[in-house]
Design a protein around this motif. Structure first.
Motif, PDB file in Angstrom:
ATOM      1  N   ALA A   1     100.759  67.548 106.856  1.00  0.00           N
ATOM      2  CA  ALA A   1     100.129  66.224 107.021  1.00  0.00           C
ATOM      3  C   ALA A   1      99.707  65.752 108.386  1.00  0.00           C
ATOM      4  N   LEU A   2     100.408  66.294 109.353  1.00  0.00           N
ATOM      5  CA  LEU A   2     100.115  66.349 110.865  1.00  0.00           C
ATOM      6  C   LEU A   2     100.328  67.602 111.268  1.00  0.00           C
ATOM      7  N   ALA A   3      99.178  68.006 112.165  1.00  0.00           N
ATOM      8  CA  ALA A   3      99.164  69.456 112.814  1.00  0.00           C
ATOM      9  C   ALA A   3      99.134  69.668 114.225  1.00  0.00           C
ATOM     10  N   GLY A   4     100.087  69.155 114.927  1.00  0.00           N
ATOM     11  CA  GLY A   4     100.045  69.374 116.224  1.00  0.00           C
ATOM     12  C   GLY A   4      99.530  68.393 116.900  1.00  0.00           C
ATOM     13  N   ILE A   5      99.716  67.178 116.664  1.00  0.00           N
ATOM     14  CA  ILE A   5      99.084  65.950 117.337  1.00  0.00           C
ATOM     15  C   ILE A   5      99.706  65.544 118.707  1.00  0.00           C
ATOM     16  N   SER A   6      99.038  65.302 119.636  1.00  0.00           N
ATOM     17  CA  SER A   6      99.543  64.808 120.977  1.00  0.00           C
ATOM     18  C   SER A   6      98.606  63.434 121.300  1.00  0.00           C
ATOM     19  N   LEU A   7      99.079  62.195 121.549  1.00  0.00           N
ATOM     20  CA  LEU A   7      98.553  61.389 122.008  1.00  0.00           C
ATOM     21  C   LEU A   7      99.244  60.196 122.493  1.00  0.00           C
ATOM     22  N   ASP A   8      98.713  59.066 123.334  1.00  0.00           N
ATOM     23  CA  ASP A   8      99.315  58.099 124.013  1.00  0.00           C
ATOM     24  C   ASP A   8      98.707  56.899 123.584  1.00  0.00           C
ATOM     25  N   ILE A   9      99.700  55.803 123.424  1.00  0.00           N
ATOM     26  CA  ILE A   9      99.368  54.413 123.374  1.00  0.00           C
ATOM     27  C   ILE A   9      99.874  53.640 124.269  1.00  0.00           C
ATOM     28  N   HIS A  10      99.104  52.838 125.233  1.00  0.00           N
ATOM     29  CA  HIS A  10      99.671  52.208 126.170  1.00  0.00           C
ATOM     30  C   HIS A  10      99.672  50.719 125.935  1.00  0.00           C
ATOM     31  N   ARG A  11     100.489  50.103 126.838  1.00  0.00           N
ATOM     32  CA  ARG A  11     100.699  48.691 126.413  1.00  0.00           C
ATOM     33  C   ARG A  11      99.469  47.818 126.659  1.00  0.00           C
TER      34      ARG A  11
ATOM     35  N   THR B   1     107.452  50.606 131.407  1.00  0.00           N
ATOM     36  CA  THR B   1     106.880  49.678 132.531  1.00  0.00           C
ATOM     37  C   THR B   1     105.696  49.873 132.102  1.00  0.00           C
ATOM     38  N   ASN B   2     104.565  49.125 132.507  1.00  0.00           N
ATOM     39  CA  ASN B   2     103.215  49.044 132.282  1.00  0.00           C
ATOM     40  C   ASN B   2     102.414  50.282 132.258  1.00  0.00           C
ATOM     41  N   ALA B   3     103.057  51.154 133.187  1.00  0.00           N
ATOM     42  CA  ALA B   3     102.536  52.548 133.230  1.00  0.00           C
ATOM     43  C   ALA B   3     102.778  53.592 132.307  1.00  0.00           C
ATOM     44  N   GLN B   4     103.770  53.284 131.587  1.00  0.00           N
ATOM     45  CA  GLN B   4     104.443  54.197 130.719  1.00  0.00           C
ATOM     46  C   GLN B   4     103.784  53.849 129.245  1.00  0.00           C
ATOM     47  N   PRO B   5     103.420  54.865 128.467  1.00  0.00           N
ATOM     48  CA  PRO B   5     103.003  54.602 126.872  1.00  0.00           C
ATOM     49  C   PRO B   5     104.141  53.924 126.186  1.00  0.00           C
ATOM     50  N   VAL B   6     103.896  53.029 125.272  1.00  0.00           N
ATOM     51  CA  VAL B   6     104.593  52.556 124.333  1.00  0.00           C
ATOM     52  C   VAL B   6     105.144  53.706 123.184  1.00  0.00           C
ATOM     53  N   VAL B   7     103.798  54.311 122.999  1.00  0.00           N
ATOM     54  CA  VAL B   7     104.091  55.514 122.103  1.00  0.00           C
ATOM     55  C   VAL B   7     103.591  56.745 122.607  1.00  0.00           C
ATOM     56  N   ARG B   8     104.501  57.852 122.820  1.00  0.00           N
ATOM     57  CA  ARG B   8     103.921  59.031 123.026  1.00  0.00           C
ATOM     58  C   ARG B   8     104.235  60.128 122.176  1.00  0.00           C
ATOM     59  N   LEU B   9     103.465  60.905 121.643  1.00  0.00           N
ATOM     60  CA  LEU B   9     103.409  61.926 120.598  1.00  0.00           C
ATOM     61  C   LEU B   9     103.225  63.317 121.351  1.00  0.00           C
ATOM     62  N   ARG B  10     103.860  64.447 121.370  1.00  0.00           N
ATOM     63  CA  ARG B  10     103.457  65.571 121.903  1.00  0.00           C
ATOM     64  C   ARG B  10     103.633  66.790 120.773  1.00  0.00           C
ATOM     65  N   ASP B  11     102.315  67.310 120.409  1.00  0.00           N
ATOM     66  CA  ASP B  11     102.572  68.444 119.572  1.00  0.00           C
ATOM     67  C   ASP B  11     103.474  68.175 118.308  1.00  0.00           C
ATOM     68  N   VAL B  12     103.057  67.060 117.669  1.00  0.00           N
ATOM     69  CA  VAL B  12     103.836  66.468 116.523  1.00  0.00           C
ATOM     70  C   VAL B  12     103.253  67.339 115.285  1.00  0.00           C
ATOM     71  N   THR B  13     104.132  67.677 114.290  1.00  0.00           N
ATOM     72  CA  THR B  13     103.689  68.069 113.071  1.00  0.00           C
ATOM     73  C   THR B  13     104.614  67.453 112.086  1.00  0.00           C
ATOM     74  N   ARG B  14     103.954  67.317 110.691  1.00  0.00           N
ATOM     75  CA  ARG B  14     104.815  66.925 109.833  1.00  0.00           C
ATOM     76  C   ARG B  14     104.372  67.465 108.711  1.00  0.00           C
TER      77      ARG B  14
END
Length: 268
Positions: A44-54, A24-37
């Motif tokens: 390369a990634l150290a605990g990234i959390s973020l949302d990208i909305h429509r 839905t429009n209220a949900q983020p298209v991309v959601r990362l929670r405490d992502v590491t790589r």
């Protein structure tokens, strides 16, 4: 610029996708929670959390080696997170196998690359519809009309039978953008989309992306090293050492340059 974006999006309808999660429009298209790589001992990634909305145009910036390209690859399901949660268009990427992620990308994600990635033996139109061919998806009357809208709106109507070698760099990138938009994806990931363009073509492409996001609801995440390119976005994420160190609404090129210089000086 005379491209009729308002009419193009007004006449288009977002298609339902069988077998894929809906958002839905209220949900983020991309959601990362405490992502590491990690790659061996390299983080390369150290605990990234973020949302990208429509409907947001997000620029992802950072010094060389900051993790911005890794972030895009993980968010798009092109690379695996080592840990954490990655949701793309409502789907948990870490719970999907390679085939399922491939189907998700085909149906929910568009890509625009610095090198255009057009097939040299195909015409502009054939390149635009190539993802449908590869996915075995029939182009019905509605989709054909949508593709025609894109071709006209992007100023490609008189070049549509030409092969990439017969097009300018800006025209090739417009073909690539039309290809990315043709399936009406949940999100477009753009990796340095103006890196091979002259300044005029760059402005046209960036204005196109900004208009698509701000006025017509297309979600775009763009990795770039160029402060001018990032200034077209309505959100600027700054990555350093695999972490989000800045999250800003629209900034000027000078403000973005100052941010990047500040992080590089601080890391020295």
């Amino acid at each position: 610029m005379s491209w009729s974006w308002r009419r193009m999006w007004r006449d288009a309808r977002i298609p339902s996708v069988m077998g894929m999660p809906s958002i839905t429009n209220a949900q983020p298209v991309v959601r990362l929670r405490d992502v590491t790589r990690t790659y061996g001992q390299v983080v390369a990634l150290a605990g990234i959390s973020l949302d990208i909305h429509r409907g947001r145009f997000t620029a992802i910036m950072g010094p060389s080696g900051s993790g911005k390209s890794t972030l895009m690859n993980v968010a798009a399901g092109l690379d695996d997170a080592t840990s954490g949660e990655v949701l793309l268009a409502g789907a948990n990427l870490r719970a999907m196998d390679d085939d399922a992620r491939t189907r998700l990308r085909r149906e929910q994600v568009g890509f625009v690359f610095q090198a255009f990635n057009l097939v040299p033996t195909l015409s502009a139109r054939e390149n635009i519809v190539l993802p449908f061919e590869l996915a075995g998806r029939r182009i019905d009357a509605e989709t054909a009309a949508w593709v025609d809208h894109l071709i006209g709106a992007l100023g490609l109507a008189d070049r549509i039978t030409h092969r990439p070698s017969e097009l300018s760099g800006g025209q090739q990138q417009r073909v690539a953008i039309a290809r990315a938009l043709a399936s009406r994806p949940a999100i477009i990931f753009a990796d340095e989309p103006t890196g091979n363009l002259d300044s005029r073509s760059s402005r046209e492409v960036l204005t196109l992306l900004r208009t698509a996001a701000q006025e017509y609801g297309q979600t775009i995440a763009m990795v770039s090293h160029d402060p001018v390119a990032a200034s077209y976005a309505d959100r600027v994420l700054v990555i350093a050492d695999g972490r989000v160190v800045g999250d800003h609404d629209r900034l000027t090129p000078q403000q973005i340059s100052d941010l990047l210089i500040g992080f590089e000086v601080g890391a020295a």
